[in-house]
Design a protein around this motif. Sequence first.
Motif, PDB file in Angstrom:
ATOM      1  N   ILE A  19       0.849  -1.205   0.000  1.00  0.00           N
ATOM      2  CA  ILE A  19       0.000   0.000   0.000  1.00  0.00           C
ATOM      3  C   ILE A  19       0.878   1.245   0.000  1.00  0.00           C
ATOM      4  O   ILE A  19       0.610   2.218  -0.716  1.00  0.00           O
ATOM      5  CB  ILE A  19      -0.954  -0.004   1.210  1.00  0.00           C
ATOM      6  N   SER A  20       1.947   1.218   0.794  1.00  0.00           N
ATOM      7  CA  SER A  20       2.872   2.349   0.837  1.00  0.00           C
ATOM      8  C   SER A  20       3.475   2.607  -0.540  1.00  0.00           C
ATOM      9  O   SER A  20       3.552   3.745  -1.007  1.00  0.00           O
ATOM     10  CB  SER A  20       3.980   2.059   1.857  1.00  0.00           C
ATOM     11  N   GLY A  21       3.889   1.506  -1.224  1.00  0.00           N
ATOM     12  CA  GLY A  21       4.467   1.661  -2.554  1.00  0.00           C
ATOM     13  C   GLY A  21       3.461   2.165  -3.567  1.00  0.00           C
ATOM     14  O   GLY A  21       3.762   3.053  -4.373  1.00  0.00           O
ATOM     15  N   ALA A  22       2.239   1.595  -3.535  1.00  0.00           N
ATOM     16  CA  ALA A  22       1.202   2.014  -4.479  1.00  0.00           C
ATOM     17  C   ALA A  22       0.791   3.459  -4.244  1.00  0.00           C
ATOM     18  O   ALA A  22       0.359   4.154  -5.167  1.00  0.00           O
ATOM     19  CB  ALA A  22      -0.017   1.094  -4.363  1.00  0.00           C
ATOM     20  N   SER A  23       0.932   3.920  -3.001  1.00  0.00           N
ATOM     21  CA  SER A  23       0.558   5.298  -2.657  1.00  0.00           C
ATOM     22  C   SER A  23       1.730   6.258  -2.773  1.00  0.00           C
ATOM     23  O   SER A  23       1.609   7.433  -2.443  1.00  0.00           O
ATOM     24  CB  SER A  23       0.013   5.337  -1.220  1.00  0.00           C
ATOM     25  N   GLU A  24       2.883   5.738  -3.238  1.00  0.00           N
ATOM     26  CA  GLU A  24       4.095   6.533  -3.462  1.00  0.00           C
ATOM     27  C   GLU A  24       4.546   7.256  -2.192  1.00  0.00           C
ATOM     28  O   GLU A  24       4.948   8.419  -2.215  1.00  0.00           O
ATOM     29  CB  GLU A  24       3.879   7.537  -4.603  1.00  0.00           C
ATOM     30  N   ALA A  25       4.475   6.549  -1.063  1.00  0.00           N
ATOM     31  CA  ALA A  25       4.931   7.109   0.202  1.00  0.00           C
ATOM     32  C   ALA A  25       6.426   6.849   0.369  1.00  0.00           C
ATOM     33  O   ALA A  25       6.976   5.910  -0.202  1.00  0.00           O
ATOM     34  CB  ALA A  25       4.158   6.493   1.363  1.00  0.00           C
ATOM     35  N   GLU A  26       7.074   7.679   1.175  1.00  0.00           N
ATOM     36  CA  GLU A  26       8.518   7.526   1.384  1.00  0.00           C
ATOM     37  C   GLU A  26       8.828   6.342   2.277  1.00  0.00           C
ATOM     38  O   GLU A  26       9.887   5.723   2.155  1.00  0.00           O
ATOM     39  CB  GLU A  26       9.092   8.806   2.005  1.00  0.00           C
ATOM     40  N   ALA A  27       7.933   6.014   3.207  1.00  0.00           N
ATOM     41  CA  ALA A  27       8.159   4.896   4.125  1.00  0.00           C
ATOM     42  C   ALA A  27       6.823   4.298   4.525  1.00  0.00           C
ATOM     43  O   ALA A  27       5.775   4.947   4.436  1.00  0.00           O
ATOM     44  CB  ALA A  27       8.925   5.373   5.365  1.00  0.00           C
ATOM     45  N   THR A  28       6.849   3.047   4.959  1.00  0.00           N
ATOM     46  CA  THR A  28       5.643   2.368   5.422  1.00  0.00           C
ATOM     47  C   THR A  28       5.387   2.776   6.861  1.00  0.00           C
ATOM     48  O   THR A  28       6.195   2.493   7.756  1.00  0.00           O
ATOM     49  CB  THR A  28       5.820   0.840   5.339  1.00  0.00           C
ATOM     50  N   ASP A  29       4.264   3.476   7.106  1.00  0.00           N
ATOM     51  CA  ASP A  29       3.978   3.950   8.465  1.00  0.00           C
ATOM     52  C   ASP A  29       2.636   3.410   8.957  1.00  0.00           C
ATOM     53  O   ASP A  29       2.033   2.523   8.346  1.00  0.00           O
ATOM     54  CB  ASP A  29       4.024   5.481   8.526  1.00  0.00           C
ATOM     55  N   SER A  30       2.150   3.978  10.074  1.00  0.00           N
ATOM     56  CA  SER A  30       0.967   3.449  10.749  1.00  0.00           C
ATOM     57  C   SER A  30      -0.301   3.567   9.908  1.00  0.00           C
ATOM     58  O   SER A  30      -1.218   2.762  10.052  1.00  0.00           O
ATOM     59  CB  SER A  30       0.772   4.172  12.087  1.00  0.00           C
ATOM     60  N   ARG A  31      -0.387   4.546   9.008  1.00  0.00           N
ATOM     61  CA  ARG A  31      -1.575   4.664   8.153  1.00  0.00           C
ATOM     62  C   ARG A  31      -1.695   3.458   7.235  1.00  0.00           C
ATOM     63  O   ARG A  31      -2.780   2.888   7.075  1.00  0.00           O
ATOM     64  CB  ARG A  31      -1.496   5.938   7.311  1.00  0.00           C
ATOM     65  N   HIS A  32      -0.563   3.071   6.639  1.00  0.00           N
ATOM     66  CA  HIS A  32      -0.572   1.936   5.721  1.00  0.00           C
ATOM     67  C   HIS A  32      -0.860   0.634   6.473  1.00  0.00           C
ATOM     68  O   HIS A  32      -1.589  -0.226   5.981  1.00  0.00           O
ATOM     69  CB  HIS A  32       0.776   1.845   5.001  1.00  0.00           C
TER      70      HIS A  32
END
Length: 520
Positions: A19-32
């Motif tokens: 999900i973090s990758g698909a959402s283009e986030a810098e890191a996997t955090d609590s939202r993901h």
Amino acid sequence: MQHLLTAGAQRALGLAELISGASEAEATDSRHLLAALAHEESRAAEILLAHQIAQAMILQEFELTLPGTEAESDLFATQVPLELSQAIQRFPALRDVLNQALEQASQTSLPVEIGSEHLLWGVLKTEGPHTQWLLSQGAISADSVEATFQSQNQHVAEPIDVDFAFRTVPATVSDQTNTFRTIDAAANRLREGLRVVEDFLRFTLDDAHLTRLLKSTRHQLTEALQFIGQESLIASRDTLQDVGTAISSTSEFDRPSLEHLVKANLKRVQEAARTLEEFGKLISVEAAAIFKQMRYALYTLEKSVLTCVSSQHRLEDCQLYLLASENLCHHGSGPAIRESLAAGVRIVQIREKELSDRRLLEHGRRVRKWTREAGAILIMNDRPDLAVAIDADGVHVGQDELPVREVRQIVGSRRFIGVSTHNIEQARQAVLDGADYLGVGPTFTTATKNFTEAEYAGLDFVKQVAAEITLPWFAIGGINADNLSAVLEAGATRVAVSSVICNHEHPGEMTRDLLEQFAR
């Protein structure tokens, strides 16, 4: 002590990463992670739904994107047990969440793996980008989830009466000393084996890229041993009483070739890494996790080193590589291929973009016959399926074609896979991916492909690869009789050409002229 995650918790972390990758986030955090925990029929998802929180709400609130179904399905593949320390290393932004999950899982009197419900509790107990939104929902909190745990823990089955008793025997000082002694011996074997392989890479292959990777592995060993304690290892060492020092076999002294030597030492370091991983678990989970990473890195290193050695032997006589295209040839590709083979070319690539599959198959079979008669290698461009169909010796792919792993599944283990590279990072990666040789360029402007001026790697790229990589590679792109000397001076020992031979009225004559430049 090991702290393992359940399969459901592992899938939740894996999905959070996707999900973090698909959402283009810098890191996997609590939202993901929160969105991942609400995804499947896990205990965490049940708790969230009981508090009227659905995954769609989370995705909408934080503008998150789910990965494709194919990527998601990979999460259900067979998994090895995941330890908490490994999860923390992999997801540093979730360190506090994972530690809180461990704290909750440890509340019960029974040994419990960290499950999805514990991850949810960890999310609720830590501050993060999710905090304000969850507070606004009002219905769910760490206290409400903890009450669920307490309710579950109250229902404990009565123990079954047995007519025997278990007796636990605590580890003795001697046990721990022997463990340290084993780790010390394995670390010494690993360090010594790595040094032998490094000397081979430095002084035989002269390969800066693989040498740098091996040095990184040696640094990992030093890092892992810090968790063990160097003082304990030295204090436990007892070489004089080691029964293994008096045992040897004739094979230990049998090294018929440099290749045999490096193979033996690569196996030696892998075996030592496995010993370190297993015995390291008794002392330090963190060290064991690093030893495991080292072991897998050593498998990749072994593949890269042995592929390099094998390809150097197989391509030893291939200095001039002809890329034959019908539309570039003065008299057609057939005469150009036959004349260049007669003049000394030992590797030919069929590079036809306009032919139908049926005509390409027929053409490929003819070229296969010619190359086989000349004792030359035949490569098919872009098409691993047709490479197999015409029994070519290999296939060449670009950066936009199938990756090496997928091509290998089609063509098998013995056929060459060549990869086009346009910068040093691509070249380094292709070596680790398992390519058998590289195309390095474009060096100059070329009639076979359209590149912008900024896309021409030029002679600087040739110099970079020459300084780092000894897997066989061919400089490519616009090389002709006038500029070949500059390419060779830049460090190339092999080149791939097309129009300079195909366009020439006498392809064999031009082939001989180019090969003479190599000789000079």
